[in-house]
Design an enzyme around this catalytic site. Sequence first.
Site, PDB file in Angstrom:
ATOM      1  N   LYS A 183      27.515  38.445  37.610  1.00 48.36           N
ATOM      2  CA  LYS A 183      26.267  38.210  37.095  1.00 48.36           C
ATOM      3  C   LYS A 183      25.376  37.372  38.012  1.00 48.36           C
ATOM      4  O   LYS A 183      24.685  38.806  38.299  1.00 48.36           O
ATOM      5  CB  LYS A 183      27.536  37.138  38.051  1.00 48.36           C
ATOM      6  CG  LYS A 183      28.751  36.785  37.676  1.00 48.36           C
ATOM      7  CD  LYS A 183      29.393  36.453  36.809  1.00 48.36           C
ATOM      8  CE  LYS A 183      30.761  36.904  35.809  1.00 48.36           C
ATOM      9  NZ  LYS A 183      31.629  36.855  36.234  1.00 48.36           N
TER      10      LYS A 183
HETATM   11  C1  LIG Z   1      33.385  36.690  36.478  1.00 45.72           C
HETATM   12  C2  LIG Z   1      34.155  35.078  35.841  1.00 45.72           C
HETATM   13  C3  LIG Z   1      35.470  34.871  36.476  1.00 45.72           C
HETATM   14  C4  LIG Z   1      35.905  35.407  38.335  1.00 45.72           C
HETATM   15  O1  LIG Z   1      35.311  35.561  39.016  1.00 45.72           O
HETATM   16  P1  LIG Z   1      35.262  37.014  40.114  1.00 45.72           P
HETATM   17  O2  LIG Z   1      34.601  36.836  41.150  1.00 45.72           O
HETATM   18  O3  LIG Z   1      35.411  38.427  39.091  1.00 45.72           O
HETATM   19  O4  LIG Z   1      36.788  37.033  40.084  1.00 45.72           O
HETATM   20  C5  LIG Z   1      36.167  33.780  36.275  1.00 45.72           C
HETATM   21  N1  LIG Z   1      35.397  32.655  35.287  1.00 45.72           N
HETATM   22  C6  LIG Z   1      34.478  33.553  34.593  1.00 45.72           C
HETATM   23  C7  LIG Z   1      33.872  32.399  33.209  1.00 45.72           C
HETATM   24  C8  LIG Z   1      34.113  34.148  34.247  1.00 45.72           C
HETATM   25  O5  LIG Z   1      32.054  34.771  34.110  1.00 45.72           O
END
Ligand SMILES: *Cc1c(COP(=O)(O)O)cnc(C)c1O
Length: 376
Positions: free
Chosen positions: A181
């Site tokens: 991210k």
């Molecule tokens: C990455 C992601 C999540 C989950 O996040 P984590 O930190 O991996 O638990 C949820 N929704 C979307 C759209 C994502 O891209």
Amino acid sequence: MSFIPYGRQSISEEDIKAVVDVLRSDWLTTGPVVEAFETDLSAVLRTPTVVVSSGTAALHAAYYAAGLGPGDEIVTTPLTFVATAAAAIHLGAEVRFADVQADTLNLDPTAVKHAMTDQTRAVVPVDFAGHPADLGDLQAVARDAGAMLIEDASHAIGARYDDRPVGSIADLTTFSFHPVKTITTGEGGAVSALDPTLLETVKRFRNHGLVRNAVEFVLEEEGAWHQEVQKTGLNYRMPDILAALGRSQLQRLSGFIDTRQTLAEHYHETLEDVDGIRLPHRRRNVQPAWHLFTIRVLEGRRKALFDDLRGQGIGVQVHYLPVHLQPAFLEMGFRRGMYPIAESAYEELLSLPLYPGLAKDQQDRVISAVRGHFGC
Ligand SMILES: *Cc1c(COP(=O)(O)O)cnc(C)c1O
């Protein structure tokens, strides 16, 4: 030739120093650095924000704060990571999907309206690839039905909608700090909320539901050790070690967004004449975070291009197999054909490498490989 992933964290010497400083301090788990990270995030998002242990925990806590439980429903997009839907199921709620808009692949407000029932408590858009969803219209649809707007902005920290930061628009907004991210804490997440009482519920939920404020006690206080649980929660705390990384990364957020945008523009300029693909659409009232650069590969050639690029050490990826086609959701009664725009997009989607550390010559390698595949 080195492998180029589709996404990757960017860690500086300042990031490392920030983490090491916490390791040398007295306090490792949730403490003063988490509080400072929350203050900084609240300023950037212009909205009160609480941090938790992952983006999934953020969704679970936000849904909990919205009061979701058995008998309630959310309406969300099938074109997302499975956690958006799964977190609601773990509260006993039901998931309905609505199809996406053809240009942005974000939740379609009209489709949401049709999917809503008397049980719908929340509308949950996802800012696909970092392009903000149609938040104004979705908010109107949600409000008309007395439902909350809960935005999964895991892709979109730093994005803007009508010149307002994502995180300051929906009733509740969730973020992820996973390494692919835009900013990372290794694992981590956050929830921002317009109504501060919802955030107090999130805070309590992340720490087992423990109540430490004497005026709220239900039991008689037998001594200064007393704390009690009135509603159970979980351990969704972020440690100070990771919050230090997040705080340091947050200072680099606008630089990350600028670099991602420059890379996205370069892809646009160098690939727009390639006949077999379509490039991502950007609406005029948004500033995307460019979490992903997703192209559409036409005429059934997605798999061939995927295999070709992977064979050349280019880590392309597909986001996402629509959630309703996952076996766990087929078992709930969802079927192929229910959300045709999301399903046909899935057949064509391919995410090209995009991250701040992607060097010019690496990006040019990706561009040549794509052009070469189409003989241009
Ligand atoms: C990455 C992601 C999540 C989950 O996040 P984590 O930190 O991996 O638990 C949820 N929704 C979307 C759209 C994502 O891209």
